[in-house]
Scaffold this motif. Sequence first.
Motif, PDB file in Angstrom:
ATOM      1  N   CYS A  63       0.859  -1.152   0.054  1.00 32.56           N
ATOM      2  CA  CYS A  63      -0.011  -0.105   0.024  1.00 32.56           C
ATOM      3  C   CYS A  63       0.786   1.237  -0.070  1.00 32.56           C
ATOM      4  CB  CYS A  63      -0.875   0.106   1.265  1.00 32.56           C
ATOM      5  SG  CYS A  63      -2.172  -1.289   1.012  1.00 32.56           S
ATOM      6  N   ARG A  65       3.853   1.677  -1.161  1.00 36.28           N
ATOM      7  CA  ARG A  65       4.624   1.580  -2.473  1.00 36.28           C
ATOM      8  C   ARG A  65       3.426   2.208  -3.425  1.00 36.28           C
ATOM      9  NH1 ARG A  65       7.133  -3.069  -1.207  1.00 36.28           N
ATOM     10  NH2 ARG A  65       5.507  -4.256  -2.318  1.00 36.28           N
ATOM     11  N   HIS A  66       2.237   1.650  -3.400  1.00 39.16           N
ATOM     12  CA  HIS A  66       1.262   2.183  -4.314  1.00 39.16           C
ATOM     13  C   HIS A  66       1.120   3.505  -4.002  1.00 39.16           C
ATOM     14  CE1 HIS A  66      -2.408   2.422  -6.476  1.00 39.16           C
ATOM     15  NE2 HIS A  66      -3.311   2.932  -5.501  1.00 39.16           N
ATOM     16  N   VAL A  67       0.985   4.132  -2.797  1.00 41.10           N
ATOM     17  CA  VAL A  67       0.935   5.593  -2.574  1.00 41.10           C
ATOM     18  C   VAL A  67       1.872   6.450  -3.283  1.00 41.10           C
ATOM     19  CG1 VAL A  67       0.690   7.376  -0.803  1.00 41.10           C
ATOM     20  CG2 VAL A  67      -0.723   5.273  -0.667  1.00 41.10           C
ATOM     21  N   VAL A  69       4.022   5.620  -5.689  1.00 43.83           N
ATOM     22  CA  VAL A  69       4.166   5.571  -7.191  1.00 43.83           C
ATOM     23  C   VAL A  69       2.664   6.565  -7.550  1.00 43.83           C
ATOM     24  CG1 VAL A  69       3.665   4.007  -9.167  1.00 43.83           C
ATOM     25  CG2 VAL A  69       5.261   3.349  -7.277  1.00 43.83           C
ATOM     26  N   ASN A  70       1.744   6.374  -6.993  1.00 50.02           N
ATOM     27  CA  ASN A  70       0.545   7.254  -7.218  1.00 50.02           C
ATOM     28  C   ASN A  70       0.987   8.688  -7.508  1.00 50.02           C
ATOM     29  OD1 ASN A  70      -2.133   7.499  -8.389  1.00 50.02           O
ATOM     30  ND2 ASN A  70      -2.729   7.882  -6.175  1.00 50.02           N
ATOM     31  N   GLN A  71       1.703   8.955  -6.133  1.00 47.86           N
ATOM     32  CA  GLN A  71       2.219  10.531  -6.053  1.00 47.86           C
ATOM     33  C   GLN A  71       3.120  10.859  -7.143  1.00 47.86           C
ATOM     34  OE1 GLN A  71       0.944  13.142  -3.983  1.00 47.86           O
ATOM     35  NE2 GLN A  71       2.152  14.123  -5.535  1.00 47.86           N
ATOM     36  N   GLN A  72       3.967  10.056  -7.629  1.00 46.92           N
ATOM     37  CA  GLN A  72       4.947  10.117  -8.392  1.00 46.92           C
ATOM     38  C   GLN A  72       4.220  10.249  -9.843  1.00 46.92           C
ATOM     39  OE1 GLN A  72       7.513   6.902  -8.171  1.00 46.92           O
ATOM     40  NE2 GLN A  72       8.892   7.854  -6.759  1.00 46.92           N
ATOM     41  N   LEU A  73       3.268   9.660 -10.216  1.00 48.54           N
ATOM     42  CA  LEU A  73       2.487   9.670 -11.600  1.00 48.54           C
ATOM     43  C   LEU A  73       1.806  10.917 -11.355  1.00 48.54           C
ATOM     44  CD1 LEU A  73       0.962   6.024 -11.747  1.00 48.54           C
ATOM     45  CD2 LEU A  73       2.839   7.247 -13.292  1.00 48.54           C
ATOM     46  N   HIS A  74       1.268  11.352 -10.387  1.00 51.82           N
ATOM     47  CA  HIS A  74       0.589  12.581 -10.556  1.00 51.82           C
ATOM     48  C   HIS A  74       1.720  13.767 -10.692  1.00 51.82           C
ATOM     49  CE1 HIS A  74      -2.213  15.803  -9.414  1.00 51.82           C
ATOM     50  NE2 HIS A  74      -1.268  16.180  -8.379  1.00 51.82           N
ATOM     51  N   ASP A  75       2.554  13.581  -9.846  1.00 53.51           N
ATOM     52  CA  ASP A  75       3.587  15.031 -10.152  1.00 53.51           C
ATOM     53  C   ASP A  75       4.128  14.577 -11.656  1.00 53.51           C
ATOM     54  OD1 ASP A  75       3.322  15.388  -7.662  1.00 53.51           O
ATOM     55  OD2 ASP A  75       5.365  14.113  -7.027  1.00 53.51           O
ATOM     56  N   GLN A  77       2.535  13.809 -14.256  1.00 50.32           N
ATOM     57  CA  GLN A  77       1.236  14.315 -15.090  1.00 50.32           C
ATOM     58  C   GLN A  77       1.278  15.986 -15.045  1.00 50.32           C
ATOM     59  OE1 GLN A  77      -2.638  13.577 -13.317  1.00 50.32           O
ATOM     60  NE2 GLN A  77      -3.619  14.105 -15.523  1.00 50.32           N
TER      61      GLN A  77
END
Length: 106
Positions: A63, A65-67, A69-75, A77
Amino acid sequence: MMNMTSRSKKRVLLPSRPSPPTVDHILEDIRAAAPSDPVFSILEQPNASSSADGDVERTFQQCRRHVVVNQQLHDAQVRLKRQRDELRAAGELLDRDVSDVKSGLL
């Protein structure tokens, strides 16, 4: 005919709750418990508990790691949108410069 309402019903009195056991009473119950008591059989299964703890820890780490990676993807974007806008502005400026050069040559 007489109208019966809820007020005319007799109220049932419930017994009061017993007071919680004292620490001494709990300790006495534990000392008096047989070794075959289910509470002790749970304590005898350390493998099940440790594997459950490992599963919980592994799930927690997934969980986390998911958070991340999700933040990295948002950044990424946000960064890509900003770069796209900069490229569009540069393209429009380049188009104007090319147009100016063409009109100066004619």
